[in-house]
Scaffold this active site. Structure first.
Site, PDB file in Angstrom:
ATOM      1  CB  ALA A  33       9.566   4.938  -0.074  1.00  0.00           C
ATOM      2  CG  ASN A  34       6.548   3.862   4.871  1.00  0.00           C
ATOM      3  OD1 ASN A  34       7.536   3.080   4.998  1.00  0.00           O
ATOM      4  ND2 ASN A  34       6.100   4.808   5.533  1.00  0.00           N
ATOM      5  NE  ARG A  35       7.240  -3.236  -0.131  1.00  0.00           N
ATOM      6  CZ  ARG A  35       7.515  -4.679   0.163  1.00  0.00           C
ATOM      7  NH1 ARG A  35       6.456  -5.449   0.427  1.00  0.00           N
ATOM      8  NH2 ARG A  35       8.620  -5.175  -0.244  1.00  0.00           N
TER       9      ARG A  35
END
Length: 409
Positions: A209-211
């Site tokens: 995932a991305n933050r």
């Protein structure tokens, strides 16, 4: 703003029913004529006497009322209203609405109506998050039912906290006004927004995932709705309440997001604020991958679909305006300009997400942002502001680009 508007309020059976009494008063203050239907469960929380005293009208409770039903009263109630509000909309009521039940006065009125319906969900957070409720809400949204809330906060149950609180009466009044008296620079426009991260499964426990918190994308969707637009928000997994007056489609992966975006077209403008994972596991494991003291298992990656480029290069359903976002840690403007040209979008909103950005708490997850607004002709540097203010400024620019609807051929 609601003068001479006729509103039928259906009160469901939840502790939030007490707020509906204040909602009657707030609607009446703004000139609306309010009629009330109460479910049997609602009468355990508030009385028909109280609702009738505030609405200055009879309260309807029984499908088989001999006085009302001699002229098919449930049909009359549904047709004489300009808008039906369901508040609180319990999990049970949402399920019945989604599946076309008609086993009491409230559900018969809803099924017989040809008018706009606004629901204000209220329930325990686990009930709101349950897959069945999410399916029902998605079905209703696809059918054209408008939602306001639920909001996040403390529940009636001790120690329970999360999304599930009924929207406040004034929020419901504002949502009703937008449905009945639509106005604003984007009235008549359909704006598509993506928000949040995507989760790409490695196994049933782990994911890539991305933050992204989704705060900026959700703020843009909310600002567009306040400007009068019909807004579809495609959101990855976030810990945020759905914006008021926005149709939200919840997704997990990049492929899910692309499918939801394509299903939401056509749109006048599309704003791609989501931080979509560039890669996914080429083959996600069906069971949790275990550490057994042997070699670290290899993780083969596959490239995810490029949603921004896909929509930017559509031949027949491309939105008139396509806006991308670029989160960079170095060479922010140069990389963003190259991205705009490569992806084929009209604008790029770029921000520095490195620790050098100087944004308190950081851009990713924080409440502030400082962006560079990039077009084919110029670069504008917008000073640090709240994500809500950034959203308002971007939506104002979108509205200015389109102009009044009637001037567009």
């Amino acid at each position: 703003m609601l003068a001479q508007k006729r509103i039928l309020l259906i009160i469901g059976g939840g502790i939030a029913a007490y707020k509906s009494l204040d909602l009657i008063r707030r609607l009446s203050e703004r000139g609306a004529a309010v009629r009330v239907v109460m479910t049997e469960a609602a009468q355990h929380f508030v009385t028909p006497l109280a609702a009738g005293a505030l609405s200055h009208d009879r309260v309807f409770t029984d499908l088989f009322d001999r006085e009302a039903e001699h002229d098919i009263g449930h049909i009359r109630l549904s047709r004489e209203a300009d808008l039906i509000i369901v508040a609180p909309a319990t999990a049970d009521l949402l399920a019945k609405m989604a599946h076309g039940f008609a086993d009491d006065l409230a559900t018969c009125v809803l099924l017989a109506s040809d008018k706009k319906v606004l629901v204000a969900p209220a329930m325990n957070p686990q009930m709101w998050a349950h897959a069945a409720t999410r399916r029902n809400a998605a079905r209703l949204a696809a059918d054209g039912v408008a939602f306001v809330g639920p909001n996040a906060g403390a529940m009636a149950e001790r120690g329970e906290n999360g999304p599930g609180r009924m929207a406040e009466p004034l929020e419901i009044v504002a949502a009703a006004a937008r449905l009945l008296v639509p106005s604003g620079p984007l009235t008549g426009r359909h704006i598509l927004v993506t928000s949040g991260p995507t989760h790409e499964p490695i196994d049933p426990v782990r994911y890539i995932a991305n933050r992204s918190s989704g705060k900026q994308g959700h703020a843009i969707a909310a600002a567009a709705a306040r400007a009068g637009a019909q807004v579809t928000l495609v959101s990855g997994p976030v810990n945020l309440p759905d914006p008021i007056g926005v149709e939200v489609r919840h997704v997990e992966s990049a492929r899910d997001m692309l499918a939801a975006v394509e299903a939401a077209l056509p749109a006048d403008a599309a704003v791609f604020a989501a931080a979509v994972a560039d890669w996914r596991a080429a083959s996600a494991a069906g069971e949790k991958m275990k550490k057994d003291g042997n070699a670290i298992p290899p993780l083969a990656l596959a490239e995810n679909p490029d949603i921004l480029a896909t929509v930017s290069h559509l031949s027949n359903r491309r939105p008139r305006l396509v806006v991308g976002f670029a989160a960079e840690t170095e060479n922010v403007i140069a990389y963003a300009q190259a991205k705009r040209a490569r992806k084929g979008c009209d604008w790029i909103v770029a921000n520095d997400v490195s620790q050098r950005s100087g944004i308190p708490g950081g851009v990713m997850g924080g409440d502030s942002n400082a962006v560079h607004f990039i077009t084919a002709e110029a670069v504008e540097h917008w000073p640090e502001a709240s994500k809500t203010e950034v959203a308002e400024r971007l939506v104002a620019r979108i509205a200015a680009t389109f102009g009044p609807l009637e001037t567009v051929s």
